[in-house]
Write a protein that holds these residues in place. Structure first.
Motif: not given
Length: 325
Positions: A29-41, A55-71
């Motif tokens: 994105n342009a460095g504003d913490g958003r992708t396609d209008g959604k807040l990057d969390v 809580i964010g619902g459709n207003a956010v794009h959520v990514s996790s640092l920890t892959k599912p199934g990994v300690e």
């Protein structure tokens, strides 16, 4: 007896790749913490991801640092991920749980950060001291080892208490409102809905554990101190707060005594840590085994698709083990 985390090398590489991929996507994105209008969390691990998504619902794009199934404690953050954290719209994490994440956030200095530990109270629920003993929901002075963060005395497993988790949810909701005021009404509404759901979960635990024949449960490591404290249970862990720590012969002998005295019928293990010691102890005492999930991640072996479902599976497991009617 040794307790070892399950550390598939390929899974750890995949975790790093996932984090790098998702964060790189956010950084387009342009460095504003958003992708396609959604807040990057960016969430540090599953319990934080669950809150951000609900809580964010459709207003956010959520990514996790920890892959599912990994300690989650095994996670290491790359320099690129650290740089990308600075461009996230909001970072949601639990300080003291993942040292590499703490260091990366300190270096990246993202504009908006939600630290779950700052929204509720943390306590010291005890850990093995020189391998000699364990206290479930009771704190003790003089601890030399506290597991997850190396030098932090507090138990970080706050999400396993629905009441404390609801407090964290409210804090994350406020952080989202601050980071993205345009969608504040959405975040308020979703927070209220989730808090009510967690309140129902709390009431179900209270009613579901009534009429039990025992208060004591034995589990792999001391992840359930807040849950035990909330519902008047006694946690006895084979290891301390750190599932890598090894029980001493004295600790194992003590568990034999406790199991017989308190009429324990089940030894619990978890999905992301070797079950060998738990099964050995159960075999020695002719007890059954079952899963009590600390919900540090959702994987193929989880008894549910999200936090609420797995917590309800935990309740059923405790009901069986404690003889709740």
């Amino acid at each position: 007896m040794n307790i070892r985390r399950l550390r598939p090398t390929t899974a750890l590489v995949g975790a790093a790749a996932l984090g790098l991929t998702t964060l790189t996507a956010c950084s387009t994105n342009a460095g504003d913490g958003r992708t396609d209008g959604k807040l990057d969390v960016v969430a540090s691990f599953y319990p934080m991801q669950f809150l951000a998504q609900r809580i964010g619902g459709n207003a956010v794009h959520v990514s996790s640092l920890t892959k599912p199934g990994v300690e989650p404690h095994d996670l290491e953050i790359s320099p690129r991920q650290t740089a990308d954290l600075s461009e996230a719209g909001l970072v949601v994490y639990l300080k003291g749980l993942q040292p590499s994440v703490d260091r990366a956030i300190a270096q990246a200095e993202p504009k908006h950060v939600a630290d779950a530990a700052s929204y509720t109270s943390l306590e010291d629920h005890g850990t093995e001291v020189e391998g000699e003993h364990e206290h479930g929901g009771e704190g003790e002075e003089g601890h030399e080892e506290h597991g997850h963060s190396g030098d932090a005395a507090a138990d970080p497993h706050i999400w396993l208490d629905p009441v404390r988790y609801a407090q964290v949810a409210k804090g994350v909701g406020k952080a989202l409102e601050k980071a993205d005021p345009d969608h504040a009404a959405t975040y308020k509404k979703n927070t209220t809905t989730l808090v009510k759901e967690l309140s129902t979960l709390d009431q179900d635990f209270r009613s579901g554990l009534k009429g039990r024949s025992s208060d004591t449960f034995i589990t792999t490591h001391a992840a359930f101190g807040y849950l035990a404290e909330r519902y008047g249970l006694r946690q006895e862990a084979i290891s301390g707060l750190d599932p890598e720590s090894e029980p001493s012969p004295a600790r194992v002998k003590g568990l034999h005594t406790i199991a017989k005295k308190d009429k324990v019928n089940t030894v619990f293990f978890e999905t992301l840590v070797s079950d060998r010691t738990a099964r050995t102890l159960a075999g020695d005492l002719h007890l059954r085994t079952d899963v009590l999930d600390p919900i540090e991640g959702i994987g193929s072996t989880s008894k549910g698709d999200d936090y609420i479902q797995v917590m309800r599976a935990n309740l059923k497991a405790l009901q069986r083990a404690l003889g709740a009617k």
